[in-house]
Enzyme design. Structure first.
Site, PDB file in Angstrom:
ATOM      1  N   THR A   1       0.822  -1.226   0.000  1.00  0.00           N
ATOM      2  CA  THR A   1       0.000   0.000   0.000  1.00  0.00           C
ATOM      3  C   THR A   1       0.853   1.273   0.000  1.00  0.00           C
ATOM      4  O   THR A   1       2.005   1.257   0.460  1.00  0.00           O
ATOM      5  CB  THR A   1      -0.904   0.000   1.255  1.00  0.00           C
ATOM      6  OG1 THR A   1      -1.502   1.289   1.410  1.00  0.00           O
ATOM      7  CG2 THR A   1      -0.125  -0.307   2.526  1.00  0.00           C
ATOM      8  N   ASP A   2       0.252   2.365  -0.439  1.00  0.00           N
ATOM      9  CA  ASP A   2       0.949   3.669  -0.388  1.00  0.00           C
ATOM     10  C   ASP A   2       1.176   4.127   1.047  1.00  0.00           C
ATOM     11  O   ASP A   2       1.978   5.025   1.292  1.00  0.00           O
ATOM     12  CB  ASP A   2       0.178   4.748  -1.171  1.00  0.00           C
ATOM     13  CG  ASP A   2      -1.254   4.994  -0.716  1.00  0.00           C
ATOM     14  OD1 ASP A   2      -1.718   4.319   0.230  1.00  0.00           O
ATOM     15  OD2 ASP A   2      -1.917   5.870  -1.307  1.00  0.00           O
ATOM     16  N   GLU A   3       0.454   3.512   2.002  1.00  0.00           N
ATOM     17  CA  GLU A   3       0.578   3.974   3.396  1.00  0.00           C
ATOM     18  C   GLU A   3       1.954   3.693   3.987  1.00  0.00           C
ATOM     19  O   GLU A   3       2.311   4.262   5.009  1.00  0.00           O
ATOM     20  CB  GLU A   3      -0.511   3.355   4.269  1.00  0.00           C
ATOM     21  CG  GLU A   3      -1.888   3.694   3.741  1.00  0.00           C
ATOM     22  CD  GLU A   3      -2.976   3.739   4.802  1.00  0.00           C
ATOM     23  OE1 GLU A   3      -2.662   3.704   5.996  1.00  0.00           O
ATOM     24  OE2 GLU A   3      -4.137   3.812   4.398  1.00  0.00           O
TER      25      GLU A   3
ATOM     26  N   TYR B   1      -1.662  -0.295  11.211  1.00  0.00           N
ATOM     27  CA  TYR B   1      -1.921  -0.948   9.917  1.00  0.00           C
ATOM     28  C   TYR B   1      -0.747  -0.722   8.963  1.00  0.00           C
ATOM     29  O   TYR B   1      -0.202  -1.672   8.390  1.00  0.00           O
ATOM     30  CB  TYR B   1      -3.216  -0.408   9.286  1.00  0.00           C
ATOM     31  CG  TYR B   1      -3.315  -0.714   7.801  1.00  0.00           C
ATOM     32  CD1 TYR B   1      -3.519  -2.019   7.349  1.00  0.00           C
ATOM     33  CD2 TYR B   1      -3.166   0.288   6.834  1.00  0.00           C
ATOM     34  CE1 TYR B   1      -3.591  -2.316   5.988  1.00  0.00           C
ATOM     35  CE2 TYR B   1      -3.241   0.003   5.479  1.00  0.00           C
ATOM     36  CZ  TYR B   1      -3.445  -1.292   5.058  1.00  0.00           C
ATOM     37  OH  TYR B   1      -3.501  -1.585   3.716  1.00  0.00           O
TER      38      TYR B   1
ATOM     39  N   LYS C   1       1.853  -3.501   7.342  1.00  0.00           N
ATOM     40  CA  LYS C   1       2.021  -3.728   5.900  1.00  0.00           C
ATOM     41  C   LYS C   1       3.487  -3.534   5.507  1.00  0.00           C
ATOM     42  O   LYS C   1       4.020  -4.268   4.672  1.00  0.00           O
ATOM     43  CB  LYS C   1       1.134  -2.773   5.093  1.00  0.00           C
ATOM     44  CG  LYS C   1      -0.348  -3.052   5.177  1.00  0.00           C
ATOM     45  CD  LYS C   1      -0.743  -4.424   4.622  1.00  0.00           C
ATOM     46  CE  LYS C   1      -0.540  -4.538   3.129  1.00  0.00           C
ATOM     47  NZ  LYS C   1      -0.982  -5.874   2.628  1.00  0.00           N
TER      48      LYS C   1
HETATM   49  P1  NAD Z   1     -10.350  -6.468   2.669  1.00  0.00           P
HETATM   50  O1  NAD Z   1     -10.283  -6.169   4.119  1.00  0.00           O
HETATM   51  O2  NAD Z   1     -11.588  -6.148   1.902  1.00  0.00           O
HETATM   52  O3  NAD Z   1     -10.089  -8.034   2.437  1.00  0.00           O
HETATM   53  C1  NAD Z   1      -9.105  -8.746   3.116  1.00  0.00           C
HETATM   54  C2  NAD Z   1      -9.344 -10.232   2.858  1.00  0.00           C
HETATM   55  O4  NAD Z   1      -8.313 -10.982   3.508  1.00  0.00           O
HETATM   56  C3  NAD Z   1     -10.679 -10.750   3.419  1.00  0.00           C
HETATM   57  O5  NAD Z   1     -11.313 -11.587   2.491  1.00  0.00           O
HETATM   58  C4  NAD Z   1     -10.265 -11.536   4.664  1.00  0.00           C
HETATM   59  O6  NAD Z   1     -11.155 -12.586   4.989  1.00  0.00           O
HETATM   60  C5  NAD Z   1      -8.891 -12.035   4.239  1.00  0.00           C
HETATM   61  N1  NAD Z   1      -8.018 -12.356   5.388  1.00  0.00           N
HETATM   62  C6  NAD Z   1      -7.773 -11.574   6.476  1.00  0.00           C
HETATM   63  N2  NAD Z   1      -6.932 -12.192   7.306  1.00  0.00           N
HETATM   64  C7  NAD Z   1      -6.618 -13.385   6.726  1.00  0.00           C
HETATM   65  C8  NAD Z   1      -5.765 -14.461   7.097  1.00  0.00           C
HETATM   66  N3  NAD Z   1      -5.066 -14.443   8.247  1.00  0.00           N
HETATM   67  N4  NAD Z   1      -5.661 -15.518   6.276  1.00  0.00           N
HETATM   68  C9  NAD Z   1      -6.371 -15.557   5.105  1.00  0.00           C
HETATM   69  N5  NAD Z   1      -7.201 -14.575   4.708  1.00  0.00           N
HETATM   70  C10 NAD Z   1      -7.305 -13.488   5.514  1.00  0.00           C
HETATM   71  O7  NAD Z   1      -9.073  -5.773   2.038  1.00  0.00           O
HETATM   72  P2  NAD Z   1      -8.882  -5.051   0.620  1.00  0.00           P
HETATM   73  O8  NAD Z   1      -9.292  -3.642   0.739  1.00  0.00           O
HETATM   74  O9  NAD Z   1      -9.429  -5.892  -0.447  1.00  0.00           O
HETATM   75  O10 NAD Z   1      -7.289  -5.060   0.529  1.00  0.00           O
HETATM   76  C11 NAD Z   1      -6.606  -6.164  -0.072  1.00  0.00           C
HETATM   77  C12 NAD Z   1      -5.128  -5.918   0.012  1.00  0.00           C
HETATM   78  O11 NAD Z   1      -4.801  -4.704  -0.678  1.00  0.00           O
HETATM   79  C13 NAD Z   1      -4.601  -5.758   1.423  1.00  0.00           C
HETATM   80  O12 NAD Z   1      -3.349  -6.405   1.496  1.00  0.00           O
HETATM   81  C14 NAD Z   1      -4.461  -4.265   1.603  1.00  0.00           C
HETATM   82  O13 NAD Z   1      -3.455  -3.958   2.532  1.00  0.00           O
HETATM   83  C15 NAD Z   1      -4.091  -3.844   0.202  1.00  0.00           C
HETATM   84  N6  NAD Z   1      -4.483  -2.471  -0.189  1.00  0.00           N
HETATM   85  C16 NAD Z   1      -5.758  -2.029  -0.002  1.00  0.00           C
HETATM   86  C17 NAD Z   1      -6.115  -0.747  -0.430  1.00  0.00           C
HETATM   87  C18 NAD Z   1      -7.514  -0.205  -0.248  1.00  0.00           C
HETATM   88  O14 NAD Z   1      -7.730   0.983  -0.483  1.00  0.00           O
HETATM   89  N7  NAD Z   1      -8.493  -0.993   0.127  1.00  0.00           N
HETATM   90  C19 NAD Z   1      -5.157   0.062  -1.038  1.00  0.00           C
HETATM   91  C20 NAD Z   1      -3.849  -0.422  -1.209  1.00  0.00           C
HETATM   92  C21 NAD Z   1      -3.523  -1.687  -0.792  1.00  0.00           C
HETATM   93  O1  TDX Z   2     -15.529   7.599   8.830  1.00  0.00           O
HETATM   94  C1  TDX Z   2     -14.545   8.020   8.204  1.00  0.00           C
HETATM   95  N1  TDX Z   2     -14.316   9.361   8.172  1.00  0.00           N
HETATM   96  C2  TDX Z   2     -13.256   9.920   7.523  1.00  0.00           C
HETATM   97  O2  TDX Z   2     -13.089  11.127   7.508  1.00  0.00           O
HETATM   98  C3  TDX Z   2     -13.632   7.146   7.511  1.00  0.00           C
HETATM   99  C4  TDX Z   2     -13.844   5.653   7.511  1.00  0.00           C
HETATM  100  C5  TDX Z   2     -12.570   7.710   6.851  1.00  0.00           C
HETATM  101  N2  TDX Z   2     -12.363   9.049   6.875  1.00  0.00           N
HETATM  102  C6  TDX Z   2     -11.167   9.598   6.206  1.00  0.00           C
HETATM  103  C7  TDX Z   2      -9.866   8.977   6.667  1.00  0.00           C
HETATM  104  C8  TDX Z   2      -9.005   9.035   5.438  1.00  0.00           C
HETATM  105  O3  TDX Z   2      -8.341  10.289   5.361  1.00  0.00           O
HETATM  106  O4  TDX Z   2     -11.260   9.277   4.830  1.00  0.00           O
HETATM  107  C9  TDX Z   2      -9.984   8.916   4.285  1.00  0.00           C
HETATM  108  C10 TDX Z   2     -10.089   7.511   3.728  1.00  0.00           C
HETATM  109  O5  TDX Z   2     -10.262   6.640   4.831  1.00  0.00           O
HETATM  110  P1  TDX Z   2     -10.344   5.049   4.658  1.00  0.00           P
HETATM  111  O6  TDX Z   2     -11.400   4.730   3.659  1.00  0.00           O
HETATM  112  O7  TDX Z   2     -10.452   4.456   6.018  1.00  0.00           O
HETATM  113  O8  TDX Z   2      -8.952   4.728   3.960  1.00  0.00           O
HETATM  114  P2  TDX Z   2      -7.431   5.033   4.418  1.00  0.00           P
HETATM  115  O9  TDX Z   2      -7.312   5.138   5.870  1.00  0.00           O
HETATM  116  O10 TDX Z   2      -6.932   6.174   3.592  1.00  0.00           O
HETATM  117  O11 TDX Z   2      -6.728   3.655   3.953  1.00  0.00           O
HETATM  118  C11 TDX Z   2      -7.100   3.030   2.689  1.00  0.00           C
HETATM  119  O12 TDX Z   2      -6.148   3.230   1.700  1.00  0.00           O
HETATM  120  C12 TDX Z   2      -4.912   2.556   1.804  1.00  0.00           C
HETATM  121  C13 TDX Z   2      -7.342   1.517   2.904  1.00  0.00           C
HETATM  122  O13 TDX Z   2      -8.289   1.314   3.954  1.00  0.00           O
HETATM  123  C14 TDX Z   2      -6.061   0.793   3.173  1.00  0.00           C
HETATM  124  O14 TDX Z   2      -6.303  -0.614   3.253  1.00  0.00           O
HETATM  125  C15 TDX Z   2      -5.096   1.075   2.061  1.00  0.00           C
HETATM  126  O15 TDX Z   2      -3.862   0.478   2.303  1.00  0.00           O
END
Ligand code: NAD
Ligand code: TDX
Length: 340
Positions: free
Chosen positions: A126-128, A150, A154
């Protein structure tokens, strides 16, 4: 590549990747390996559930015996690791599960992958990991400064992947995606939370001044980016999958309300997230050089996403019960009450 294990494939991005891969590569066997935590949802995989080249296996990536069994049973040669605890706010409340899955789980997968002669391992990051970017844009060689449990977990997972490449010569690639949005996203993240809450005329808890900046990427573009890096990424390298589309949270929120025809008065500025990063921003030059190009612009992607939540209440209404409500209460009740 013949037999691919996609961990976390029942989650938001993992399921988009699976749906894409199953259709695009009928010659591959694609196995979803997922623990089905609160965020894992087999409904996300309904569109592929009857496909010949798809299988599902329930398991924890941190369970060494279960990982061994899956690798052997399906003669896995490729692993794509999406499995993670992924929500920053939950990591602030309770980091344990993040260390278990994002650090220990990633290590177990790498270790068993190495012992089973895996040919390529793609770690989805992730970019985080770059932390708060006040000005400019993160490039792949920048230092890591993760700020939430988190983000730190990562960073730990992907640094272990790097170490397995350098130390053992394992074939590793890493993707660093930016904030992803689209259909099938668990309604705890900003876009699906605010969309579904606004549909019910409930308050939208915007943290702090709402001027934080995120770089938004549509989920299918993220999924195609992982496909591209998996096939064409250079071993040992990391690639930013950037939306190159930065927006203030307040603007994203207002746009969601406009799309739904709901009033801005639903917005509540609640006390900020602890350690809240102000801005993420990356360039995608390196991934672009491999042929990846995002296809959705934000306006179209957000309209498609909001429309999907409007048309698919069957999917999210049943999620917003039980564990979800417990979490919602813990995260928001006091915050919302404090501004009344
Ligand atoms: P999500 O939370 O929707 O899904 C995570 C999945 O992993 C779920 O299906 C869960 O059941 C499974 N899981 C959790 N723990 C597990 C374990 N111990 N063993 C097997 N399965 C397990 O997450 P997402 O938003 O789809 O993110 C997927 C990946 O992309 C993550 O690695 C996250 O860090 C990365 N990512 C997410 C974002 C975003 O904005 N959502 C951005 C950049 C990177
Ligand atoms: O209730 C809220 N109010 C609010 O202001 C929530 C849930 C979020 N926010 C803000 C926090 C962040 O600045 O919105 C922005 C986006 O929040 P999230 O959707 O929780 O995402 P973020 O914390 O930026 O992280 C996401 O991007 C990177 C994903 O959840 C991560 O899994 C990914 O790695």
């Amino acid at each position: 590549m013949k037999n691919i294990l996609v961990t976390g494939g029942a989650g938001f991005i993992g399921s988009a990747f699976l749906r894409h891969m199953v259709a695009a590569y009928p010659e591959y066997n694609i196995i979803c390996y997922d623990k089905l935590t609160y965020a894992g949802n087999v409904d996300n995989l309904l569109p592929v559930s009857d496909e010949e080249n798809y299988r599902f296996e329930r398991g924890d990536i941190a369970d060494r015996r279960a990982v061994q069994r899956a690798l052997e049973h399906y003669a896995i040669d490729t692993i794509v690791n999406f499995a993670a605890e992924s929500h920053v706010d939950r990591s602030i409340i309770e980091p344990d599960a993040f260390i278990h899955t994002d650090v220990v789980g990633a290590y177990i997968l790498l270790d068993e992958g190495r012992k089973h002669g895996i040919e390529r391992f793609c770690q989805v990051s992730t970019d985080e990991v770059y932390g708060d970017i006040e000005v400019g844009f993160s490039v792949e060689d920048d230092r890591f400064l993760p700020n939430s449990p988190y983000a730190a977990s990562k960073a730990g997972g992907e640094l272990m992947a790097r170490a397995y490449h350098v130390t053992y010569g394992m074939d590793i690639v890493i993707t660093r995606g930016s904030n992803t949005y689209g259909p099938y996203q668990y309604p705890e993240k900003l876009v699906p939370l605010f969309t579904t809450e606004a549909m019910d005329d409930r308050p939208l808890p915007l943290y702090g001044d709402g001027k934080q900046i995120r770089d938004w990427l549509y989920v299918d573009d993220h999924a195609r980016g992982v496909d591209c890096i998996l096939h064409f990424g250079k071993t040992g390298e990391a690639y930013n999958l950037a939306g190159e589309n930065q927006r203030h949270n307040i603007d994203v929120t207002r746009r969601i309300l406009e799309l739904l025809g709901k009033p801005a008065s639903l917005i509540r500025h609640v006390p900020d997230r602890e350690g809240h990063d102000r801005r993420y921003a990356m360039t995608a030059e390196k991934a672009r050089a491999l042929g990846w190009q995002r296809q959705y612009d934000f306006e179209d992607g957000l309209a498609a996403t909001v429309g999907w939540y409007q048309e698919n209440e069957w999917w999210w209404r049943k999620i917003k019960t039980g564990e979800y409500l417990e979490y919602y209460k813990r995260q928001y009740t006091e915050r919302l009450a404090s501004i009344r």
